[in-house]
Motif scaffolding. Structure first.
Motif, PDB file in Angstrom:
ATOM      1  N   THR A 192      25.406  75.086  46.953  1.00 54.22           N
ATOM      2  CA  THR A 192      26.299  76.037  46.280  1.00 54.22           C
ATOM      3  C   THR A 192      26.042  76.071  44.780  1.00 54.22           C
ATOM      4  OG1 THR A 192      27.993  75.675  47.962  1.00 54.22           O
ATOM      5  CG2 THR A 192      28.712  76.649  45.878  1.00 54.22           C
ATOM      6  N   THR A 193      25.893  74.907  44.179  1.00 58.82           N
ATOM      7  CA  THR A 193      25.724  74.835  42.723  1.00 58.82           C
ATOM      8  C   THR A 193      24.284  75.065  42.280  1.00 58.82           C
ATOM      9  OG1 THR A 193      25.493  72.426  42.900  1.00 58.82           O
ATOM     10  CG2 THR A 193      27.692  73.300  42.443  1.00 58.82           C
ATOM     11  N   GLU A 194      23.325  74.507  43.050  1.00 58.69           N
ATOM     12  CA  GLU A 194      21.918  74.592  42.645  1.00 58.69           C
ATOM     13  C   GLU A 194      21.193  75.776  43.273  1.00 58.69           C
ATOM     14  OE1 GLU A 194      20.716  72.607  40.425  1.00 58.69           O
ATOM     15  OE2 GLU A 194      22.491  71.316  40.303  1.00 58.69           O
ATOM     16  N   GLY A 195      21.765  76.351  44.330  1.00 58.14           N
ATOM     17  CA  GLY A 195      21.125  77.470  45.003  1.00 58.14           C
ATOM     18  C   GLY A 195      20.266  77.051  46.177  1.00 58.14           C
ATOM     19  N   ARG A 196      19.805  75.809  46.149  1.00 59.95           N
ATOM     20  CA  ARG A 196      18.919  75.357  47.215  1.00 59.95           C
ATOM     21  C   ARG A 196      18.918  73.840  47.251  1.00 59.95           C
ATOM     22  NH1 ARG A 196      13.252  74.401  48.388  1.00 59.95           N
ATOM     23  NH2 ARG A 196      12.569  75.616  50.209  1.00 59.95           N
ATOM     24  N   VAL A 197      18.865  73.259  48.444  1.00 63.34           N
ATOM     25  CA  VAL A 197      18.725  71.820  48.600  1.00 63.34           C
ATOM     26  C   VAL A 197      17.718  71.554  49.713  1.00 63.34           C
ATOM     27  CG1 VAL A 197      20.680  71.649  50.196  1.00 63.34           C
ATOM     28  CG2 VAL A 197      19.938  69.640  48.956  1.00 63.34           C
ATOM     29  N   SER A 209      19.955  61.960  71.229  1.00 63.89           N
ATOM     30  CA  SER A 209      18.707  61.408  70.699  1.00 63.89           C
ATOM     31  C   SER A 209      18.529  61.831  69.245  1.00 63.89           C
ATOM     32  CB  SER A 209      17.516  61.884  71.537  1.00 63.89           C
ATOM     33  OG  SER A 209      17.398  63.293  71.493  1.00 63.89           O
ATOM     34  N   ARG A 210      17.796  61.013  68.511  1.00 62.85           N
ATOM     35  CA  ARG A 210      17.593  61.274  67.087  1.00 62.85           C
ATOM     36  C   ARG A 210      16.180  61.800  66.829  1.00 62.85           C
ATOM     37  NH1 ARG A 210      19.382  56.689  63.125  1.00 62.85           N
ATOM     38  NH2 ARG A 210      17.436  55.781  63.878  1.00 62.85           N
ATOM     39  N   PHE A 211      16.050  62.570  65.778  1.00 64.75           N
ATOM     40  CA  PHE A 211      14.735  63.029  65.335  1.00 64.75           C
ATOM     41  C   PHE A 211      14.742  63.093  63.818  1.00 64.75           C
ATOM     42  CE2 PHE A 211      17.264  66.824  65.617  1.00 64.75           C
ATOM     43  CZ  PHE A 211      16.820  67.663  64.606  1.00 64.75           C
ATOM     44  N   TRP A 212      13.563  62.964  63.236  1.00 63.56           N
ATOM     45  CA  TRP A 212      13.432  63.011  61.778  1.00 63.56           C
ATOM     46  C   TRP A 212      13.246  64.470  61.361  1.00 63.56           C
ATOM     47  CZ3 TRP A 212      14.504  59.361  58.352  1.00 63.56           C
ATOM     48  CH2 TRP A 212      14.122  59.544  57.012  1.00 63.56           C
ATOM     49  N   ALA A 213      14.157  64.966  60.537  1.00 61.77           N
ATOM     50  CA  ALA A 213      14.202  66.389  60.223  1.00 61.77           C
ATOM     51  C   ALA A 213      13.881  66.645  58.754  1.00 61.77           C
ATOM     52  CB  ALA A 213      15.587  66.950  60.545  1.00 61.77           C
ATOM     53  N   HIS A 214      13.164  67.731  58.535  1.00 57.91           N
ATOM     54  CA  HIS A 214      12.989  68.281  57.185  1.00 57.91           C
ATOM     55  C   HIS A 214      13.887  69.512  57.082  1.00 57.91           C
ATOM     56  CE1 HIS A 214      11.053  70.917  54.147  1.00 57.91           C
ATOM     57  NE2 HIS A 214      10.958  69.779  53.492  1.00 57.91           N
ATOM     58  N   VAL A 215      14.824  69.496  56.143  1.00 57.65           N
ATOM     59  CA  VAL A 215      15.894  70.490  56.105  1.00 57.65           C
ATOM     60  C   VAL A 215      15.884  71.211  54.762  1.00 57.65           C
ATOM     61  CG1 VAL A 215      18.380  70.874  56.280  1.00 57.65           C
ATOM     62  CG2 VAL A 215      17.300  69.080  57.651  1.00 57.65           C
ATOM     63  N   VAL A 216      16.064  72.545  54.826  1.00 57.16           N
ATOM     64  CA  VAL A 216      16.234  73.369  53.628  1.00 57.16           C
ATOM     65  C   VAL A 216      17.505  74.192  53.804  1.00 57.16           C
ATOM     66  CG1 VAL A 216      15.277  75.187  52.173  1.00 57.16           C
ATOM     67  CG2 VAL A 216      13.751  73.498  53.211  1.00 57.16           C
ATOM     68  N   ILE A 217      18.397  74.143  52.812  1.00 54.69           N
ATOM     69  CA  ILE A 217      19.622  74.952  52.824  1.00 54.69           C
ATOM     70  C   ILE A 217      19.605  75.836  51.582  1.00 54.69           C
ATOM     71  CG2 ILE A 217      22.137  74.944  52.851  1.00 54.69           C
ATOM     72  CD1 ILE A 217      22.067  72.190  54.070  1.00 54.69           C
ATOM     73  N   ASP A 218      19.675  77.169  51.791  1.00 53.24           N
ATOM     74  CA  ASP A 218      19.682  78.137  50.692  1.00 53.24           C
ATOM     75  C   ASP A 218      21.035  78.832  50.622  1.00 53.24           C
ATOM     76  OD1 ASP A 218      16.943  78.432  49.349  1.00 53.24           O
ATOM     77  OD2 ASP A 218      16.415  78.397  51.468  1.00 53.24           O
ATOM     78  N   ARG A 219      21.517  79.002  49.410  1.00 52.66           N
ATOM     79  CA  ARG A 219      22.768  79.712  49.178  1.00 52.66           C
ATOM     80  C   ARG A 219      22.561  81.216  49.351  1.00 52.66           C
ATOM     81  NH1 ARG A 219      24.281  79.069  43.148  1.00 52.66           N
ATOM     82  NH2 ARG A 219      22.487  80.465  42.999  1.00 52.66           N
ATOM     83  N   ILE A 220      23.560  81.919  49.970  1.00 56.44           N
ATOM     84  CA  ILE A 220      23.500  83.374  50.144  1.00 56.44           C
ATOM     85  C   ILE A 220      24.675  83.984  49.396  1.00 56.44           C
ATOM     86  CG2 ILE A 220      23.538  85.285  51.778  1.00 56.44           C
ATOM     87  CD1 ILE A 220      22.464  83.397  53.883  1.00 56.44           C
ATOM     88  N   LEU A 221      24.366  84.919  48.496  1.00 57.99           N
ATOM     89  CA  LEU A 221      25.382  85.616  47.708  1.00 57.99           C
ATOM     90  C   LEU A 221      25.384  87.089  48.070  1.00 57.99           C
ATOM     91  CD1 LEU A 221      24.617  84.033  44.193  1.00 57.99           C
ATOM     92  CD2 LEU A 221      26.249  83.234  45.918  1.00 57.99           C
ATOM     93  N   ASP A 222      26.568  87.741  47.951  1.00 57.77           N
ATOM     94  CA  ASP A 222      26.616  89.178  48.179  1.00 57.77           C
ATOM     95  C   ASP A 222      26.228  89.928  46.910  1.00 57.77           C
ATOM     96  OD1 ASP A 222      28.771  89.045  46.469  1.00 57.77           O
ATOM     97  OD2 ASP A 222      30.293  89.354  48.016  1.00 57.77           O
ATOM     98  N   ASP A 223      26.369  91.273  46.951  1.00 58.02           N
ATOM     99  CA  ASP A 223      25.951  92.084  45.811  1.00 58.02           C
ATOM    100  C   ASP A 223      26.764  91.801  44.557  1.00 58.02           C
ATOM    101  OD1 ASP A 223      24.060  93.242  47.415  1.00 58.02           O
ATOM    102  OD2 ASP A 223      25.298  94.986  47.935  1.00 58.02           O
ATOM    103  N   HIS A 224      27.911  91.201  44.730  1.00 52.13           N
ATOM    104  CA  HIS A 224      28.776  90.899  43.587  1.00 52.13           C
ATOM    105  C   HIS A 224      28.647  89.448  43.141  1.00 52.13           C
ATOM    106  CE1 HIS A 224      30.576  94.805  44.286  1.00 52.13           C
ATOM    107  NE2 HIS A 224      30.818  94.460  45.542  1.00 52.13           N
ATOM    108  N   GLY A 225      27.696  88.715  43.737  1.00 55.10           N
ATOM    109  CA  GLY A 225      27.490  87.329  43.348  1.00 55.10           C
ATOM    110  C   GLY A 225      28.443  86.350  43.991  1.00 55.10           C
ATOM    111  N   GLU A 226      29.181  86.799  45.016  1.00 51.56           N
ATOM    112  CA  GLU A 226      30.120  85.924  45.698  1.00 51.56           C
ATOM    113  C   GLU A 226      29.411  85.195  46.859  1.00 51.56           C
ATOM    114  OE1 GLU A 226      33.216  85.274  44.838  1.00 51.56           O
ATOM    115  OE2 GLU A 226      33.102  86.631  43.110  1.00 51.56           O
ATOM    116  N   LEU A 227      29.736  83.917  47.030  1.00 48.58           N
ATOM    117  CA  LEU A 227      29.141  83.123  48.103  1.00 48.58           C
ATOM    118  C   LEU A 227      29.663  83.611  49.452  1.00 48.58           C
ATOM    119  CD1 LEU A 227      27.466  80.586  48.970  1.00 48.58           C
ATOM    120  CD2 LEU A 227      29.612  79.306  48.872  1.00 48.58           C
ATOM    121  N   ILE A 228      28.737  83.950  50.349  1.00 53.67           N
ATOM    122  CA  ILE A 228      29.145  84.384  51.685  1.00 53.67           C
ATOM    123  C   ILE A 228      28.629  83.440  52.781  1.00 53.67           C
ATOM    124  CG2 ILE A 228      29.336  86.806  51.025  1.00 53.67           C
ATOM    125  CD1 ILE A 228      26.597  87.274  52.299  1.00 53.67           C
ATOM    126  N   GLY A 229      27.732  82.505  52.424  1.00 53.81           N
ATOM    127  CA  GLY A 229      27.239  81.579  53.441  1.00 53.81           C
ATOM    128  C   GLY A 229      25.941  80.909  53.021  1.00 53.81           C
TER     129      GLY A 229
END
Length: 633
Positions: A192-197, A209-229
């Motif tokens: 949310t703060t950095e835009g990407r983690v 069961s467990r697995f080793w994951a490489h994960v990327v989470i990107d912030r999504i903003l609407d046309d008004h700059g509001e966080l939507i997901g």
């Protein structure tokens, strides 16, 4: 501005509905140029069926009555092609409020529909693309972290069907430990703060069961700059991680192998030079001892020095064992009998606080190794176990038959082995100590309490015998040391024993002195050996190299024996023996060395003498060489 608009027809009508001007957009959409339509009634642009319905004039009346008109109808292009047009007509009045005309805006709805269709197709293609990706879990989270979409890759990797996971919080993918540490919330906050983690860690599938994951989470903003997901991409990199770890282990093993080889060469060279020094000291002490009265104090001091030489010789044997250059007398060894014969000695070495248990199968194969070296190795392991169990405990000596085939993940060649193990209940070793355990001179016993050559000697013996040393230990849980040695079946054991020629138990004493050529590149060893030989009553020709020895043999008649060192620059002792076997095949030869790496095809027929040797050992080797030559003749 109006003229430059190409995607919209904007033009004026006069009060009677005739076209008064024509912009570029009108020309592009309809195909009519200004001269084609200016002055004509606007109904000229409508499709015939629309004109028949009177819609063009109705549009103007509605615009006058309501202030504007908006609608859709069919228009006709200059080429006769119909298109659906979106209309907006506004009346224009002068300052007195009198009607002066109309402004008409026309858009081609087909172009809009085509654009919308293209957008829908693009969105569908993108959806199919995302949905068909199987190597990546690609899905959406709402602003609270709940799963909002789910592709096939996510289903394949995580095991959930869309109906089972959509609407649930994505923290379900994290381990219990990570959830308790707040990792899911932390990752969303960073995105949310950095835009990407971006991160890696253990994740949990539906089945647990467990697995080793490489994960990327990107912030999504609407046309008004509001966080939507958030957009979340996860990849299962367990195999890549294991492959990287395996590569690291292989590199570490290569590094350890190279380090061990380098240390082995160093210790082998040091042991060789040390043996030469011990040889000189031993020879000189032997000669001094002979000149002293039997009960003199000085004689006892000499004997103490001789004992120190013997301890030094044992130390060099350990160094050579690590370097895998010791002289081994390989023969079938009955492990059960060997341990049984050592039990009393082992108990005395361990003390009263430690008990010994033995676990052997009813039928244990013999091993192919040096019995004396195996006894020494076993004693080293037991002493190490004793030092690790300061408060006492149980020590277990066990053995078992093992068959190694190609399916075993081990560095041993396929075949039959015996695994001889010593297990203690002591302090154990941490990973760092375990990694250095077999390095020479490494010890945890403190200054003056150990040479650091015990395990390295055992390691060298196992490797030189064609086996392997395996150490299993963890801090606080004791240590298990395994010697994997090649085994021999009972029938093969008896065959090997029958083929051995027992050494003479009654040394021969030559009736006359011998004429001996002695060879060594170390002048101290050469002079000391020559002095001992002369004291034994022999005539000696000293040679500092193999070339000098050959020259002496060529130019002196009546030479009875050659005694040579092996490790010499230029022509080695083994090569010299090979040359002598060709040119003087009846000449007895003694080959002195502390190394095992002597080519047998060159040293055949030579009597081996292990360095450092004393006066009695040298005399025995001379007698044995003379006896062997007589047997051959």
């Amino acid at each position: 501005m109006v003229e430059s608009m190409a995607d919209c027809a904007i033009f004026m009508l006069d009060a009677k509905g005739r076209v008064a001007n024509w912009n570029q957009g009108a020309e592009r959409i309809t195909g009519y140029q200004a001269r084609d339509v200016i002055g004509r009634h606007a109904e000229y642009l409508y499709a015939q069926d629309v004109r028949d319905d009177g819609l063009p004039r109705s549009c103007l009346h509605i615009a006058l009555a309501d202030g504007h008109y908006e609608g859709e109808c069919w228009w006709i292009r200059k080429n006769g092609q119909r298109f659906l047009a979106q209309l907006r007509i506004d009346p224009v009045r002068d300052e007195q409020g009198q009607l002066s005309g109309f402004v008409e805006l026309v858009r081609d709805l087909k172009e809009r529909e085509q654009a919308e269709d293209a957008l829908r197709r693009s969105q569908e293609q993108f959806r199919l693309l995302v949905q068909s990706v199987t190597d990546y879990a690609i899905f959406m989270l709402d602003r609270h972290g709940r799963v909002a979409s789910w592709n096939y890759g996510a289903e394949r990797i995580k095991g959930y069907r869309p109906s089972e996971i959509i609407g649930k919080h994505f923290s379900v993918f994290y381990t219990q430990v990570d959830r308790e540490k707040g990792e899911p919330h932390k990752n969303l906050s960073l995105a949310t703060t950095e835009g990407r983690v971006e991160s890696e860690g253990w994740r949990v599938r539906k089945d647990g069961s467990r697995f080793w994951a490489h994960v990327v989470i990107d912030r999504i903003l609407d046309d008004h700059g509001e966080l939507i997901g958030f957009a979340k991409i996860t990849r299962d990199v367990t195999e890549q991680r294991e492959a990287a770890a395996e590569l690291d282990r292989a590199r570490e093993a290569l590094f350890q192998s190279q380090k061990t080889e380098a240390i082995g060469k160093l210790t082998g060279g040091v042991a060789h030079d040390f043996n030469n020094l011990l040889m000189v000291i031993q020879s000189c002490l032997d000669m001094v001892e002979l000149k002293l009265p039997h009960e003199s104090q000085l004689r006892r001091l000499v004997q103490n020095a001789q004992s120190a030489v013997q301890r030094g010789a044992a130390l060099t044997q350990r160094m050579l064992a690590f370097a895998r250059k010791q002289e081994l007398r390989v023969a079938p060894v009955d492990v059960v009998s060997l341990v049984a014969n050592m039990t009393d000695l082992l108990r005395r070495s361990l003390g009263p606080l430690i008990t010994i248990s033995t676990l052997f199968p009813a039928a244990l194969n013999a091993v192919k190794t040096d019995a004396n070296q195996l006894e020494l190795a076993l004693m080293n392991l037991v002493v190490n176990a004793r030092d690790a169990m300061r408060e006492g405990g149980n020590l277990t000596i066990a053995a078992r038959n093992v068959t190694i085939d190609a399916s075993h993940s081990t560095r041993l060649s396929p075949g039959e082995y015996v695994c001889l193990s010593v297990t203690d209940e002591g302090d154990g070793m941490d990973d760092e100590t375990l990694a250095k355990a077999t390095e020479p001179f490494f010890t945890t016993k403190g200054v003056g309490k150990g040479t650091g050559l015990g395990l390295s000697m055992v390691h060298g013996l196992a490797e030189q015998s064609g086996g392997r040393l395996v150490i299993k230990s963890s801090k606080g849980f004791g240590t298990r040391v395994e010697m994997w040695l090649p085994s021999v079946q009972a029938d093969a054991m008896s065959l090997l024993q029958d083929s051995e020629i027992p050494p003479s138990v009654h040394p021969l004493h030559p009736s006359a002195s011998l004429h001996i050529v002695v060879v060594d590149d170390d002048p101290l060893v050469l002079n000391a050996t020559g002095a001992v030989l002369q004291d034994l009553g022999h005539r000696v020709i000293e040679a500092a190299s193999a070339e000098e020895a050959l020259h002496a043999l060529e130019n002196h008649t009546g030479v009875d024996m050659l005694i040579t060192d092996h490790a010499m620059p230029g022509m080695t002792g083994a090569q010299l023996v090979g040359e002598v076997n060709i040119r003087w095949p009846a000449l007895p030869v003694v080959l002195a060395t502390g190394y095992a790496e002597i080519p047998t095809d060159l040293s055949d027929g030579a009597t081996r003498l292990t360095k450092p040797y004393d006066r009695a050992g040298l005399a025995l080797a001379i007698n044995k060489a003379m006896e062997d030559r007589r047997v051959q003749v």
